[in-house]
Design an enzyme around this catalytic site. Structure first.
Site, PDB file in Angstrom:
ATOM      1  N   SER A  82      11.660  15.670  14.864  1.00 48.74           N
ATOM      2  CA  SER A  82      11.074  14.412  15.315  1.00 48.74           C
ATOM      3  C   SER A  82      10.494  13.661  14.128  1.00 48.74           C
ATOM      4  CB  SER A  82       9.972  14.689  16.349  1.00 48.74           C
ATOM      5  OG  SER A  82       9.216  13.523  16.628  1.00 48.74           O
ATOM      6  N   SER A 139       0.814  -1.231   0.000  1.00 48.15           N
ATOM      7  CA  SER A 139       0.000   0.000   0.000  1.00 48.15           C
ATOM      8  C   SER A 139       0.842   1.272   0.000  1.00 48.15           C
ATOM      9  CB  SER A 139      -0.967   0.007   1.194  1.00 48.15           C
ATOM     10  OG  SER A 139      -1.850  -1.092   1.122  1.00 48.15           O
ATOM     11  N   ASP A 150      15.538   8.533  23.008  1.00 46.19           N
ATOM     12  CA  ASP A 150      15.256   7.712  21.826  1.00 46.19           C
ATOM     13  C   ASP A 150      16.502   7.490  20.973  1.00 46.19           C
ATOM     14  OD1 ASP A 150      12.579   7.540  22.512  1.00 46.19           O
ATOM     15  OD2 ASP A 150      12.052   9.345  21.399  1.00 46.19           O
ATOM     16  N   ASN A 163      16.103  18.122  20.331  1.00 48.91           N
ATOM     17  CA  ASN A 163      15.832  19.550  20.392  1.00 48.91           C
ATOM     18  C   ASN A 163      17.164  20.291  20.475  1.00 48.91           C
ATOM     19  OD1 ASN A 163      12.815  19.375  20.717  1.00 48.91           O
ATOM     20  ND2 ASN A 163      13.442  18.278  22.558  1.00 48.91           N
ATOM     21  N   SER A 222      10.686   5.673  17.604  1.00 43.31           N
ATOM     22  CA  SER A 222      10.670   7.103  17.894  1.00 43.31           C
ATOM     23  C   SER A 222      12.088   7.673  17.846  1.00 43.31           C
ATOM     24  CB  SER A 222      10.062   7.352  19.277  1.00 43.31           C
ATOM     25  OG  SER A 222      10.170   8.715  19.633  1.00 43.31           O
ATOM     26  N   GLY A 224       7.833  11.686  14.732  1.00 42.43           N
ATOM     27  CA  GLY A 224       6.433  11.517  15.105  1.00 42.43           C
ATOM     28  C   GLY A 224       6.015  10.095  15.407  1.00 42.43           C
ATOM     29  N   ARG A 225       6.962   9.213  15.645  1.00 47.93           N
ATOM     30  CA  ARG A 225       6.663   7.804  15.911  1.00 47.93           C
ATOM     31  C   ARG A 225       6.692   7.512  17.409  1.00 47.93           C
ATOM     32  NH1 ARG A 225       5.070   4.759  11.291  1.00 47.93           N
ATOM     33  NH2 ARG A 225       6.159   5.586   9.471  1.00 47.93           N
ATOM     34  N   HIS A 252      13.099  21.893  16.881  1.00 46.28           N
ATOM     35  CA  HIS A 252      12.628  20.567  17.285  1.00 46.28           C
ATOM     36  C   HIS A 252      12.584  19.691  16.043  1.00 46.28           C
ATOM     37  CE1 HIS A 252      10.309  17.329  19.120  1.00 46.28           C
ATOM     38  NE2 HIS A 252       9.455  17.410  18.109  1.00 46.28           N
TER      39      HIS A 252
END
Length: 289
Positions: free
Chosen positions: A164, A126, A204, A176, A172, A166-167, A162
């Site tokens: 990231s 997909s 992370d 920063n 993740s 987003g996970r 910042h």
């Protein structure tokens, strides 16, 4: 680390020192935008109050990588079927929140940069997005004309960044930073340096500076209508880093043909500690100049 902090302190103080050099600063907010200057461009007044400005480059390219970091995305149920060819695109926009906050050549601004790696050809799964990095910034910028040894310092910017993907765990990735960005030009050359200091939690990716270092260097050269660019980050203590080379050429008034090569660590947050070489070709809306 103390040595690094001692070096970064004067760098972060430099914007205020430059701003203090009033004799060398001209009012550029109502003049034609300075080529390559993000801040001078943001100081341009437009009738539409919702005008957005380019911050970094905006492009879309079809890419092929030498190796894919399947280990980092092992928790995805489609990881084993991930493909090495991806569509990579970057959207980067800025908005002036307060022009003239500290004088006519200053601006309080915000920017948002998003970079994605899209498995477009992976229709069996997909066509998922393997990775997206979200990078908002809040910054104070100054447009200057401070000259030294043939170079003109055009942009002085300091802010908060910042970054990231987003996970959630285990994929993740985020960090920063407080940063300063300095951009200077000399004829057809443009040089930009962006040192940073990491703040907050990096659980992370606790060793991210091992691979991403403490600064980014960007160089551009205007060769006729073409623009050649190079940017990268490097940690001199560990020997890890990454570099990106680019070449763009106009095909219409608003669209440029763009070729990009990235080699090393840190192309994306999920790949911050993964070494690869990626080649891509596509279109670009704006380059460094």
């Amino acid at each position: 680390m103390r040595t690094l902090q001692g070096w970064l302190l004067p760098v972060f103080m430099l914007p205020m020192a430059v701003y203090a050099q009033e004799a060398t600063v001209k009012e550029v907010h109502d003049a034609p935008a300075v080529r390559g200057s993000i801040i001078a461009n943001m100081l341009q007044e437009h009738d539409n109050p919702f005008t957005l400005y380019p911050y970094d480059t905006n492009y879309l390219i079809y890419t092929q990588t030498s190796d894919l970091n399947k280990e980092a995305i092992a928790s995805y149920d489609w990881a084993e079927n991930a493909r090495k060819d991806e569509v990579k695109f970057q959207l980067s926009l800025a908005f002036p929140l307060w022009r003239g906050i500290l004088g006519p050549n200053s601006v309080l601004g915000a920017s948002y940069t998003q970079k994605s790696w899209w498995q477009l050809s992976n229709s069996e799964e997909s066509s998922p997005f393997r990775e997206t990095n979200y990078e908002p910034q809040l910054f104070l910028g100054f447009a200057t004309d401070y000259r030294f040894a043939g170079w003109t310092l055009r942009d002085v910017e300091m802010g908060y960044n910042h970054d990231s993907n987003g996970r959630s765990d285990p994929t993740s990735r985020s960090w920063n930073r407080l940063y300063t960005r300095l951009m200077a030009e000399n004829g057809n050359w443009l040089v930009e340096v962006k040192p940073w200091y990491v703040v907050g939690n990096t659980d992370d990716n606790p060793d991210i500076t091992k691979y991403m270092g403490y600064y980014q260097l960007k160089i551009g050269y205007h060769l006729g209508d073409a623009v050649l660019s190079a940017k990268g980050q490097y940690n001199w203590n560990t020997g890890y880093g990454g570099a990106e080379l680019g070449l763009s050429y106009p095909i219409t008034k608003h669209v440029r043909l763009y070729t990009q090569v990235y080699s090393g660590y840190g192309e994306s947050l999920i790949d911050y500690n993964f070494n690869q070489t990626r080649v891509g070709v596509g279109v670009m809306l704006n380059d460094l100049f």
